[in-house]
Design a protein around this motif. Structure first.
Motif, PDB file in Angstrom:
ATOM      1  N   ALA A   1       0.835  -1.218   0.000  1.00 56.93           N
ATOM      2  CA  ALA A   1       0.000   0.000   0.000  1.00 56.93           C
ATOM      3  C   ALA A   1       0.860   1.255   0.000  1.00 56.93           C
ATOM      4  O   ALA A   1       0.625   2.187  -0.787  1.00 56.93           O
ATOM      5  CB  ALA A   1      -0.930  -0.013   1.220  1.00 56.93           C
ATOM      6  N   VAL A   2       1.881   1.307   0.864  1.00 56.60           N
ATOM      7  CA  VAL A   2       2.693   2.526   0.960  1.00 56.60           C
ATOM      8  C   VAL A   2       3.592   2.685  -0.271  1.00 56.60           C
ATOM      9  O   VAL A   2       3.835   3.804  -0.751  1.00 56.60           O
ATOM     10  CB  VAL A   2       3.497   2.554   2.284  1.00 56.60           C
ATOM     11  N   LEU A   3       4.088   1.578  -0.829  1.00 52.98           N
ATOM     12  CA  LEU A   3       4.907   1.657  -2.047  1.00 52.98           C
ATOM     13  C   LEU A   3       4.060   2.087  -3.241  1.00 52.98           C
ATOM     14  O   LEU A   3       4.526   2.829  -4.110  1.00 52.98           O
ATOM     15  CB  LEU A   3       5.569   0.305  -2.324  1.00 52.98           C
ATOM     16  N   THR A   4       2.794   1.650  -3.280  1.00 58.16           N
ATOM     17  CA  THR A   4       1.867   2.093  -4.324  1.00 58.16           C
ATOM     18  C   THR A   4       1.642   3.594  -4.232  1.00 58.16           C
ATOM     19  O   THR A   4       1.616   4.306  -5.239  1.00 58.16           O
ATOM     20  CB  THR A   4       0.519   1.352  -4.197  1.00 58.16           C
ATOM     21  N   ALA A   5       1.462   4.072  -2.994  1.00 53.35           N
ATOM     22  CA  ALA A   5       1.267   5.512  -2.773  1.00 53.35           C
ATOM     23  C   ALA A   5       2.476   6.306  -3.255  1.00 53.35           C
ATOM     24  O   ALA A   5       2.327   7.348  -3.913  1.00 53.35           O
ATOM     25  CB  ALA A   5       1.014   5.765  -1.288  1.00 53.35           C
ATOM     26  N   CYS A   6       3.676   5.815  -2.943  1.00 50.99           N
ATOM     27  CA  CYS A   6       4.913   6.496  -3.376  1.00 50.99           C
ATOM     28  C   CYS A   6       5.003   6.510  -4.903  1.00 50.99           C
ATOM     29  O   CYS A   6       5.381   7.517  -5.505  1.00 50.99           O
ATOM     30  CB  CYS A   6       6.133   5.792  -2.788  1.00 50.99           C
ATOM     31  N   SER A   7       4.640   5.400  -5.523  1.00 51.27           N
ATOM     32  CA  SER A   7       4.710   5.292  -6.976  1.00 51.27           C
ATOM     33  C   SER A   7       3.752   6.263  -7.657  1.00 51.27           C
ATOM     34  O   SER A   7       4.132   6.997  -8.574  1.00 51.27           O
ATOM     35  CB  SER A   7       4.380   3.850  -7.382  1.00 51.27           C
ATOM     36  N   HIS A   8       2.506   6.310  -7.173  1.00 52.37           N
ATOM     37  CA  HIS A   8       1.493   7.162  -7.810  1.00 52.37           C
ATOM     38  C   HIS A   8       1.728   8.644  -7.565  1.00 52.37           C
ATOM     39  O   HIS A   8       1.247   9.482  -8.334  1.00 52.37           O
ATOM     40  CB  HIS A   8       0.104   6.774  -7.299  1.00 52.37           C
ATOM     41  N   SER A   9       2.447   8.979  -6.465  1.00 52.41           N
ATOM     42  CA  SER A   9       2.645  10.394  -6.133  1.00 52.41           C
ATOM     43  C   SER A   9       4.053  10.888  -6.447  1.00 52.41           C
ATOM     44  O   SER A   9       4.407  12.007  -6.082  1.00 52.41           O
ATOM     45  CB  SER A   9       2.346  10.615  -4.638  1.00 52.41           C
ATOM     46  N   GLY A  10       4.857  10.037  -7.062  1.00 48.83           N
ATOM     47  CA  GLY A  10       6.203  10.455  -7.461  1.00 48.83           C
ATOM     48  C   GLY A  10       7.186  10.561  -6.317  1.00 48.83           C
ATOM     49  O   GLY A  10       8.214  11.232  -6.432  1.00 48.83           O
ATOM     50  N   LEU A  11       6.917   9.915  -5.202  1.00 51.51           N
ATOM     51  CA  LEU A  11       7.820   9.947  -4.041  1.00 51.51           C
ATOM     52  C   LEU A  11       8.824   8.803  -4.172  1.00 51.51           C
ATOM     53  O   LEU A  11       8.808   7.828  -3.409  1.00 51.51           O
ATOM     54  CB  LEU A  11       7.011   9.836  -2.744  1.00 51.51           C
TER      55      LEU A  11
END
Length: 768
Positions: free
Chosen positions: A631-641
């Motif tokens: 979940a957190v890696l998906t968030a980083c991927s989608h937000s460019g983090l």
């Protein structure tokens, strides 16, 4: 006259001898007396023969008692009672009724014997019928009658009949009788009428161990454990404590273990464990440390709380152990998935001369199956000479829970070949396996067997049938099964609700839920979680808020499962701030709850919030699992983090002990690919063990197309061609990339390969 006096004295002496024989259960001496009566022609003496029959009955020699009874020329009511009592103690319904029907006259004792037998071990409805016949015959019930009838009322859950008996007790002046009062307590508790039980308890002029124990056990069954402890404290203050009450309160400690998924589990479980230790100290103080039954209850309490060290110390210090003690220890090791210790315990048990019983084997089976060691479990099952239905159910349940559904079905067939008659548990387990496999034909065959065995009206089994048909896409058949039920409970209703949700009939699920409310069936946490899932599928925030209001009104808002479903609903309906507001107020959160909130932020493009929440989760000392990290890696991927994602990915194994799976590699490859950091992507790809995962290569190919990285795109495409030559997606992506770079010759080559391999691109279509 002298001869008559001598005969009277002789009969009086023989009666005294027979009384001594009865008191000491001296069967052989009684036979000598019978021989003497035969020799002296006194077998016509009804009084003496009655005593002989009573002796044989007390010694368990019912056949000898019946033989004397049949030979007697003159019988009186005491003769019939002696034989009737013998048959009733043996639960020999046929002969008991035969003697009862032959009686020329009956009194309260006669009826009490029959009612008591039926109440103890017979069909309890028959006990109630006999009670009504007794009343119609003009007999006034005694305290023994009422106690037996109240026990039968509790057994069948007939609270109305119980209240009627309560009224009779008040009318004839027996409501204050301790024996009747205790029976009333037990009946009301079994019928879940706690308020009535409390009133009876307060009105009793005196209490004993039975009164307190009945109250404690009833309060525990009603999940009112704090009140059960208060009852024990009152019992202690009044100085009425015995081994049974100590075992009961230890049972309260065992039953009050809080579910493992709660974050505040440790504190609550420590509190309940403290209660257990205090009672341990009390029983030593009161001198019960040598009581086998109490020690077994204490062992069970420690085992259920997971304190195996304490259990082992106690077990080794016990002056006397039984098969039950060994069984509790084996069950404890099984609960902790410690198969090795469970096997050692079984070997020790045999070494000390204890023969394993049915419970031992069932506990060993459970230990194997909980540890996932199905093979050893099957060996233990096969070593049982005559496995009972409980053992069959245990092995079937283990197969089903470990998702060995096909093996469970095969074992069920073998069960049929061995002529072992299945019960409701068997059918429910096997239906669960059929549902897990999507095995419609198997479900239909079991449905046919259920119709033959007349089990279809059983709500527990009907719930399993609804589950099978729902999961196999036959929702109309599931509806038919449900609609044929003359009555239904919340379990069946939940199965139907889940089936409608599973088959995307979300609007109909709402209508069904409203019907339940109209029938005054109280929804459970599962009902609300299913309904919230329907709201998520419909993206209906307004309906979701209405359900939220109903949840708060009915007191389910603090339930961790319902709370997690609420967060999921708000996030999927786009109200991520509403999800956070509820999440922040939740008193109990588990890993799944945190995962849903982090995933909700990821879905709604709030990457930085997802990362912040992930860091907060770690600060609360809650260990993230593989889903949290996805979940957190998906968030980083989608937000460019990218850097934040890379840091989390690199710390997975060292900090959290989670081995990166293909999903984690997909997320980090996607994140780096979106940012065009292909050198780092190549480094990760060289090290990753999931080279045969097509999703990773598709994600990489898509990123290469965006950034025009031809060399890496070709490598990704070649890997995809290797894994699935017939998949048109990589060909299309590669051709599109070449066309965007005006490399038309390469586009032509790709299309040529597609023609050679006969790969057809699926045409696009509009959702409108």
């Amino acid at each position: 006259m002298d001869l008559l006096e001598m005969q009277t004295k002789n009969a009086y002496s023989l009666a005294n001898v027979l009384q001594i024989c009865i008191n000491h259960k001296a069967h052989k001496a009684g036979k000598l007396v019978q021989a003497h009566l035969h020799r002296t022609n006194q077998l016509s003496n009804t009084f003496l023969v009655n005593r002989l029959i009573e002796l044989y009955s007390k010694c368990g020699h019912t056949a000898a008692a019946r033989h004397l009874f049949d030979q007697m020329p003159l019988k009186n009511i005491f003769t019939y009672h002696a034989v009737l009592d013998s048959y009733c103690k043996l639960n020999d319904f046929s002969n008991a009724y035969q003697v009862f029907d032959q009686m020329p006259e009956r009194n309260s004792v006669s009826w009490n014997l029959i009612i008591s037998m039926l109440s103890r071990n017979g069909p309890k409805e028959k006990a109630l019928e006999s009670y009504y016949l007794m009343r119609l015959s003009g007999f006034v019930p005694t305290h023994f009658t009422l106690a037996s009838v109240l026990s039968a009322c509790g057994g069948v859950g007939n609270v109305e009949c119980g209240r009627e008996c309560h009224g009779v007790a008040i009318k004839i002046g027996l409501s204050g009788n301790l024996y009747v009062g205790n029976a009333l307590l037990g009946m009301y508790m079994k019928c879940e009428s706690i308020k009535d039980a409390v009133v009876v308890f307060k009105d009793l002029p005196e209490h004993n161990e039975v009164s307190f124990t009945a109250m404690m056990e009833g309060l525990v069954e009603a999940d009112r454990t704090d009140e059960a402890f208060d009852m024990f404290r009152l019992m202690h203050r009044e100085g009425i404590i015995d081994g049974v009450s100590l075992s009961s309160v230890l049972g309260v400690c065992s039953k009050s273990v809080v579910e493992e998924f709660l974050v505040n589990n440790d504190n609550e479980e420590k509190r309940q464990g403290t209660h257990g230790r205090q009672i341990h100290a009390l029983l030593i103080k009161l001198g019960f440390e040598r009581d086998l039954h109490v020690n077994n209850s204490l062992l069970d309490m420690y085992v259920k709380h997971g304190y195996m060290d304490c259990a082992e110390i106690l077990f080794d210090s016990m002056v006397e152990v039984s098969v039950v003690s060994w069984n509790v220890m084996i069950a404890g090791y099984g609960k902790q998935y410690n198969m090795e210790r469970a096997m050692k315990c079984l070997k020790r048990m045999k070494t000390y001369g204890f023969e394993p019983d049915e419970v031992t084997y069932v506990n060993m089976l459970a230990a194997c199956l909980k540890s996932g060691d199905v093979e050893t479990g099957l060996k233990i099952f096969n070593s049982m000479p005559f496995p009972s239905l409980t053992s069959w159910n245990a092995i079937l349940s283990g197969y089903s829970q470990n998702e060995y559904h096909r093996e469970a079905v095969m074992l069920f067939r073998e069960m049929q070949f061995r002529n072992v008659r299945p019960d409701r548990t068997t059918f429910a387990v096997i239906l669960s396996s059929c549902a897990g496999m999507g095995l419609l034909e198997g479900g239909k065959q079991i449905h046919a067997a259920l119709l033959k065995a007349e089990f279809c009206t059983d709500l527990y089994v009907a719930s399993g049938l609804i589950g099978v048909y729902s999961k196999c896409g036959k929702i109309e058949v599931a509806k038919l099964v449900f609609n044929k039920l003359s009555q239904y409970d919340i379990v069946c209703s939940n199965s139907m609700l889940a089936g409608l949700s599973l088959n995307s009939m979300d609007t109909e699920a709402f209508t069904f839920f409203q019907k339940l409310l109209g029938k005054e069936i109280s929804p459970t946490e599962f009902s609300y979680a299913t309904l919230l899932n329907c709201c998520s599928s419909l993206s209906s925030l307004s309906q979701g808020r209405q359900v939220h209001g109903l949840i708060a009104k009915n007191g389910h808002a603090n339930d961790v499962y319902v709370g997690t479903a609420l967060i999921d609903m708000y996030c999927k309906c786009g109200d991520v701030d509403g999800a956070w507001q509820f999440f922040d107020m939740m008193p109990c959160k588990n890993t799944v709850t945190w995962n849903e909130m982090i995933h909700g932020y990821a879905q709604n493009g709030r990457g930085q919030d997802a990362v912040n929440l992930f860091e907060k989760m770690i600060r609360t000392s809650l260990k993230p699992d593989c889903i949290t990290l996805v979940a957190v890696l998906t968030a980083c991927s989608h937000s460019g983090l990218v850097d934040a994602g890379l840091k989390i990915f690199n710390s997975m194994q060292q900090e959290f002990g989670v081995e990166p799976l293909s999903d984690h590699y997909t997320c980090i490859v996607d994140s780096l690919g979106r940012a065009g950091r292909f050198k780092e992507v190549e480094e990760i790809i060289e090290k990753m063990p999931y080279v045969d995962d097509s999703v990773i290569w598709e994600v990489l190919l898509s990123s290469c197309r965006v950034h025009g990285n031809v060399n890496l795109a070709r490598r990704a495409a070649n890997e995809l061609f290797r894994l699935d030559p017939s998949n048109s997606a990589p060909y299309a992506l590669l051709a599109n990339m070449y066309s965007s770079l005006d490399r038309w010759d390469d586009v032509k080559d790709v299309r040529g390969v597609m023609e050679e391999w006969q790969v057809n691109k699926e045409p696009g279509y509009s959702w409108v």
